[in-house]
Design a protein around this motif. Structure first.
Motif, PDB file in Angstrom:
ATOM      1  N   GLY A   5       0.776  -1.232   0.000  1.00  0.00           N
ATOM      2  CA  GLY A   5       0.000   0.000   0.000  1.00  0.00           C
ATOM      3  C   GLY A   5       0.806   1.280   0.000  1.00  0.00           C
ATOM      4  N   SER A   6       2.111   1.190  -0.119  1.00  0.00           N
ATOM      5  CA  SER A   6       2.937   2.401  -0.132  1.00  0.00           C
ATOM      6  C   SER A   6       2.936   3.037  -1.517  1.00  0.00           C
ATOM      7  CB  SER A   6       4.364   2.086   0.318  1.00  0.00           C
ATOM      8  OG  SER A   6       4.985   1.232  -0.608  1.00  0.00           O
ATOM      9  N   THR A   7       3.399   4.272  -1.593  1.00  0.00           N
ATOM     10  CA  THR A   7       3.530   4.950  -2.883  1.00  0.00           C
ATOM     11  C   THR A   7       4.996   5.259  -3.130  1.00  0.00           C
ATOM     12  OG1 THR A   7       3.141   7.125  -1.895  1.00  0.00           O
ATOM     13  CG2 THR A   7       1.229   6.003  -2.826  1.00  0.00           C
ATOM     14  N   MET A   8       5.413   4.970  -4.365  1.00  0.00           N
ATOM     15  CA  MET A   8       6.800   5.194  -4.775  1.00  0.00           C
ATOM     16  C   MET A   8       6.794   5.814  -6.163  1.00  0.00           C
ATOM     17  SD  MET A   8       8.957   1.938  -3.451  1.00  0.00           S
ATOM     18  CE  MET A   8       7.860   0.609  -3.043  1.00  0.00           C
ATOM     19  N   LEU A   9       6.475   7.075  -6.220  1.00  0.00           N
ATOM     20  CA  LEU A   9       6.422   7.794  -7.485  1.00  0.00           C
ATOM     21  C   LEU A   9       7.646   8.693  -7.591  1.00  0.00           C
ATOM     22  CD1 LEU A   9       2.663   8.845  -7.277  1.00  0.00           C
ATOM     23  CD2 LEU A   9       3.622   6.760  -8.264  1.00  0.00           C
ATOM     24  N   GLY A  10       8.246   8.723  -8.778  1.00  0.00           N
ATOM     25  CA  GLY A  10       9.378   9.608  -8.996  1.00  0.00           C
ATOM     26  C   GLY A  10      10.605   9.263  -8.178  1.00  0.00           C
ATOM     27  N   LEU A  11      10.896   7.981  -8.053  1.00  0.00           N
ATOM     28  CA  LEU A  11      12.073   7.547  -7.289  1.00  0.00           C
ATOM     29  C   LEU A  11      13.365   7.986  -7.959  1.00  0.00           C
ATOM     30  CD1 LEU A  11      11.015   3.874  -6.494  1.00  0.00           C
ATOM     31  CD2 LEU A  11      10.735   5.905  -5.059  1.00  0.00           C
ATOM     32  N   VAL A  12      14.367   8.268  -7.163  1.00  0.00           N
ATOM     33  CA  VAL A  12      15.699   8.587  -7.675  1.00  0.00           C
ATOM     34  C   VAL A  12      16.560   7.353  -7.448  1.00  0.00           C
ATOM     35  CG1 VAL A  12      17.699  10.111  -7.493  1.00  0.00           C
ATOM     36  CG2 VAL A  12      15.396  11.014  -7.078  1.00  0.00           C
ATOM     37  N   ILE A  13      16.974   6.705  -8.541  1.00  0.00           N
ATOM     38  CA  ILE A  13      17.780   5.487  -8.407  1.00  0.00           C
ATOM     39  C   ILE A  13      19.085   5.560  -9.193  1.00  0.00           C
ATOM     40  CG2 ILE A  13      15.791   4.014  -7.944  1.00  0.00           C
ATOM     41  CD1 ILE A  13      16.213   3.037 -10.925  1.00  0.00           C
ATOM     42  N   LEU A  14      19.355   6.681  -9.833  1.00  0.00           N
ATOM     43  CA  LEU A  14      20.590   6.865 -10.587  1.00  0.00           C
ATOM     44  C   LEU A  14      21.252   8.166 -10.179  1.00  0.00           C
ATOM     45  CD1 LEU A  14      19.302   5.923 -14.147  1.00  0.00           C
ATOM     46  CD2 LEU A  14      20.689   4.510 -12.640  1.00  0.00           C
ATOM     47  N   GLY A  15      22.577   8.153 -10.228  1.00  0.00           N
ATOM     48  CA  GLY A  15      23.326   9.369  -9.926  1.00  0.00           C
ATOM     49  C   GLY A  15      24.162   9.196  -8.667  1.00  0.00           C
ATOM     50  N   GLY A  16      25.228   9.927  -8.626  1.00  0.00           N
ATOM     51  CA  GLY A  16      26.103   9.861  -7.460  1.00  0.00           C
ATOM     52  C   GLY A  16      27.030   8.659  -7.511  1.00  0.00           C
ATOM     53  N   PRO A  17      27.800   8.462  -6.463  1.00  0.00           N
ATOM     54  CA  PRO A  17      28.816   7.410  -6.458  1.00  0.00           C
ATOM     55  C   PRO A  17      28.247   5.995  -6.306  1.00  0.00           C
ATOM     56  CG  PRO A  17      28.845   8.575  -4.376  1.00  0.00           C
ATOM     57  CD  PRO A  17      27.878   9.301  -5.273  1.00  0.00           C
ATOM     58  N   VAL A  18      27.057   5.830  -5.744  1.00  0.00           N
ATOM     59  CA  VAL A  18      26.481   4.493  -5.536  1.00  0.00           C
ATOM     60  C   VAL A  18      25.759   4.070  -6.805  1.00  0.00           C
ATOM     61  CG1 VAL A  18      24.883   3.104  -4.164  1.00  0.00           C
ATOM     62  CG2 VAL A  18      26.242   4.893  -3.063  1.00  0.00           C
ATOM     63  N   LYS A  19      26.223   2.997  -7.414  1.00  0.00           N
ATOM     64  CA  LYS A  19      25.652   2.519  -8.684  1.00  0.00           C
ATOM     65  C   LYS A  19      24.681   1.356  -8.491  1.00  0.00           C
ATOM     66  CE  LYS A  19      28.213   5.480 -10.794  1.00  0.00           C
ATOM     67  NZ  LYS A  19      27.663   6.805 -10.865  1.00  0.00           N
ATOM     68  N   GLU A  20      24.603   0.816  -7.282  1.00  0.00           N
ATOM     69  CA  GLU A  20      23.743  -0.322  -6.995  1.00  0.00           C
ATOM     70  C   GLU A  20      22.278   0.122  -6.962  1.00  0.00           C
ATOM     71  OE1 GLU A  20      23.184  -3.545  -3.354  1.00  0.00           O
ATOM     72  OE2 GLU A  20      24.879  -2.162  -3.350  1.00  0.00           O
ATOM     73  N   LYS A  21      21.413  -0.705  -7.535  1.00  0.00           N
ATOM     74  CA  LYS A  21      19.984  -0.407  -7.532  1.00  0.00           C
ATOM     75  C   LYS A  21      19.371  -0.881  -6.224  1.00  0.00           C
ATOM     76  CE  LYS A  21      19.312  -0.247 -12.408  1.00  0.00           C
ATOM     77  NZ  LYS A  21      19.999  -0.978 -13.395  1.00  0.00           N
ATOM     78  N   PRO A  22      18.162  -0.374  -5.904  1.00  0.00           N
ATOM     79  CA  PRO A  22      17.509  -0.865  -4.690  1.00  0.00           C
ATOM     80  C   PRO A  22      17.192  -2.348  -4.811  1.00  0.00           C
ATOM     81  CG  PRO A  22      16.044   0.594  -5.922  1.00  0.00           C
ATOM     82  CD  PRO A  22      17.371   0.619  -6.601  1.00  0.00           C
ATOM     83  N   ASN A  23      17.156  -3.049  -3.689  1.00  0.00           N
ATOM     84  CA  ASN A  23      16.884  -4.486  -3.666  1.00  0.00           C
ATOM     85  C   ASN A  23      15.584  -4.727  -2.899  1.00  0.00           C
ATOM     86  OD1 ASN A  23      16.739  -7.217  -3.004  1.00  0.00           O
ATOM     87  ND2 ASN A  23      18.957  -7.443  -3.003  1.00  0.00           N
ATOM     88  N   PHE A  24      14.599  -5.294  -3.598  1.00  0.00           N
ATOM     89  CA  PHE A  24      13.295  -5.574  -3.010  1.00  0.00           C
ATOM     90  C   PHE A  24      13.064  -7.076  -2.858  1.00  0.00           C
ATOM     91  CE2 PHE A  24      12.861  -1.465  -5.156  1.00  0.00           C
ATOM     92  CZ  PHE A  24      12.219  -0.696  -4.197  1.00  0.00           C
ATOM     93  N   ALA A  25      14.120  -7.877  -2.828  1.00  0.00           N
ATOM     94  CA  ALA A  25      13.983  -9.336  -2.757  1.00  0.00           C
ATOM     95  C   ALA A  25      13.126  -9.740  -1.563  1.00  0.00           C
ATOM     96  CB  ALA A  25      15.357  -9.997  -2.656  1.00  0.00           C
ATOM     97  N   GLY A  26      12.063 -10.491  -1.835  1.00  0.00           N
ATOM     98  CA  GLY A  26      11.203 -10.993  -0.766  1.00  0.00           C
ATOM     99  C   GLY A  26      10.324  -9.946  -0.105  1.00  0.00           C
ATOM    100  N   ALA A  27      10.307  -8.728  -0.622  1.00  0.00           N
ATOM    101  CA  ALA A  27       9.482  -7.671  -0.034  1.00  0.00           C
ATOM    102  C   ALA A  27       8.025  -7.847  -0.438  1.00  0.00           C
ATOM    103  CB  ALA A  27       9.978  -6.296  -0.481  1.00  0.00           C
ATOM    104  N   ASN A  28       7.124  -7.438   0.432  1.00  0.00           N
ATOM    105  CA  ASN A  28       5.701  -7.442   0.121  1.00  0.00           C
ATOM    106  C   ASN A  28       5.392  -6.143  -0.612  1.00  0.00           C
ATOM    107  OD1 ASN A  28       2.928  -7.384   0.007  1.00  0.00           O
ATOM    108  ND2 ASN A  28       2.598  -7.757   2.177  1.00  0.00           N
TER     109      ASN A  28
END
Length: 146
Positions: free
Chosen positions: A107-130
């Motif tokens: 039921g959460s909202t995730m609109l307009g996420l920022v997942i690129l840019g800066g020194p961290v190149k790893e994407k978010p990990n949602f493994a096993g998340a509801n």
């Protein structure tokens, strides 16, 4: 007289809006709360306004963030594994390298996420998340969505 009244109204409206907006805690206060918590007794931040805070590199230790407002917060490389984020507002959050493994994001909202840019190149990990009922608009190629 009329322009002066309108100017006074504008000033009052600006002051009122600045008083009504703002996070319930500072980033340092959130860090302190989480530093004192452990995984058996997670911090309860349900319904709190944590918008626009720099919460990078934090272990949330399965915190309860249900209904929390995290709008535009920076969660880069943070660990939200196992956290409760039911109905949370994650719009505009920075999620490079953020771990949501096993988290409840239903039921959460995730609109307009920022997942690129800066020194961290790893994407978010949602493994096993509801992710049931999540409203998400994001380009997440190669991201583990569980």
């Amino acid at each position: 007289m009329k322009p002066r009244f309108l100017h006074l109204l504008a000033v009052l409206a600006a002051c009122a809006s600045s008083l009504c907006h703002g996070a319930d805690f500072t980033a340092d206060q959130v860090r302190d709360l989480l530093a004192r918590a452990d995984r058996n007794t997670p911090v309860d931040l349900a319904g709190k306004d944590l918008s626009d805070l720099d919460l990078n590199d934090i272990d949330f230790k399965r915190a309860n963030l249900s209904g929390a407002n995290l709008f535009a917060s920076r969660l880069v490389s943070s660990n939200l594994a196992g956290a409760k984020l039911v109905g949370a507002n994650l719009n505009g959050t920075w999620l490079m390298g953020t771990k949501f493994a096993g988290a409840d994001l239903s039921g959460s909202t995730m609109l307009g996420l920022v997942i690129l840019g800066g020194p961290v190149k790893e994407k978010p990990n949602f493994a096993g998340a509801n992710l049931s009922g999540v409203r998400m608009i994001a380009d997440l190629p190669g991201t583990d969505l569980g």
